[in-house]
Enzyme design. Structure first.
Site, PDB file in Angstrom:
ATOM      1  N   LYS A  64       6.711  -9.299   2.068  1.00 11.61           N
ATOM      2  CA  LYS A  64       8.069  -9.044   2.238  1.00 11.61           C
ATOM      3  C   LYS A  64       8.850  -9.486   3.815  1.00 11.61           C
ATOM      4  CE  LYS A  64       9.009  -5.750  -1.659  1.00 11.61           C
ATOM      5  NZ  LYS A  64       9.743  -4.503  -1.491  1.00 11.61           N
ATOM      6  N   ASP A  86      16.138  -5.491  -2.628  1.00  7.85           N
ATOM      7  CA  ASP A  86      16.403  -3.986  -2.924  1.00  7.85           C
ATOM      8  C   ASP A  86      17.027  -2.761  -2.982  1.00  7.85           C
ATOM      9  OD1 ASP A  86      13.074  -4.707  -3.407  1.00  7.85           O
ATOM     10  OD2 ASP A  86      12.842  -4.252  -1.762  1.00  7.85           O
TER      11      ASP A  86
END
Ligand code: ATR
Length: 272
Positions: free
Chosen positions: A66, A102
């Site tokens: 990420k 997220d």
């Protein structure tokens, strides 16, 4: 022509994302194919560029890439900037757009699936790594009365606070695990990676009231934190499966401009 998407990670075989997106495509009628890409640890960028060269339209990015995805993106959303990490890539013309869904996934799961309003609540966030960083600002934006970050390495929790907008200076603070003694919270979120190894966190008893929710961002099984929370009197305990489905729905929306229903997908995964 069918547009192609995938999740990229290492490992990636366990990922539920292909199943989730296949269900979203079915329910919305969107013509997409969604696969998975196992990228070697040192070949994330090459794997992404190869996917783009093959006409790929977008990627979900998972562990451990990420941060690399954030660096690769040429256009970064405010959500990606605050998380310093990207879980959703979109390929539009010459640009690589990076976003992070997220935090949205967590706050949406709390509000929609768990009927838990963050407004005015006392929130404890355990951990100060990438997972905690990704959800910190989205949690604060929901208006909790206070938000405490506790981390094994105290300095990392304090560093996270430094990155926050000044408006949250009164709401958020950092403590050590020992510093939690005597405190009670309405919501305790485990964003440490201890759930992956089943290591027990050194939490004092009394953190939970009979109305508290304990939430582990790990999904798919009962973690040591979840067992600990039940034993310590938490009223409700949840894993992170709903967060996974909700962050996926937001990625789908970014790519397709269509918001899929999530409840039936979550139920299907839960009871599969
Ligand atoms: P992630 O991207 O999953 O957040 P990370 O950035 O490596 O992964 O961060 C892991 C987090 O879990 C950190 O907050 C780490 O605490 P430290 O900063 O002190 O290392 C926490 N963590 C991992 N294992 C732990 C354990 N056994 N007990 C307490 N905290 C743990």
């Amino acid at each position: 022509m069918t547009d192609r998407y995938a999740v990229i990670g290492n490992p990636v075989a366990h990922s539920q994302s292909p199943r989730i997106h296949a269900k979203f495509a079915e329910s919305t009628g969107e013509d997409i194919a969604y696969g998975s890409i196992l990228a070697p640890p040192d070949a994330f960028v090459g794997s992404v560029l190869a996917f783009i060269a093959q006409g790929g339209k977008g990627l979900n990015v998972t562990v451990p890439f990420k941060e690399e995805a954030y660096l690769l993106a040429t256009v970064r959303s405010p959500r990606a900037q605050s998380a310093q990490a990207v879980n959703t890539l979109m390929f539009r013309g010459p640009q690589i757009h990076g976003d992070n869904t997220d935090g949205w996934g967590l706050t949406r799961d709390l509000a929609l699936n768990l009927a838990f309003s963050l407004k005015g609540r006392r929130v404890l966030l355990l951990g100060a790594g990438g997972a905690a960083r990704g959800v910190l600002l989205p949690l604060l934006e929901e208006g909790p009365a206070r938000l405490v970050i506790a981390n094994r390495t105290g300095a990392k929790a304090s560093q996270l606070l430094v990155t926050l907008p000044a408006a949250y200076a009164q709401t958020a603070r950092a403590v050590s695990f020992e510093g939690l003694a005597g405190e009670t919270f309405d919501l305790v979120i485990n964003a440490t990676s201890a759930g992956l190894t089943d290591a027990l966190l050194p939490l004092p008893s009394g953190l939970f009231s009979t109305e508290s929710l304990a939430y582990d961002m790990v999904y798919g099984r009962e973690t040591a934190f979840m067992r600990q929370a039940r034993a310590d009197g938490a009223a409700r305990v949840s894993d992170g499966l709903g967060m996974l489905v909700e962050q996926a729905a937001e990625s789908f929306f970014l790519w397709r401009g269509v918001r899929p229903q999530t409840a039936s997908v979550l139920a299907a995964l839960r009871f599969a």
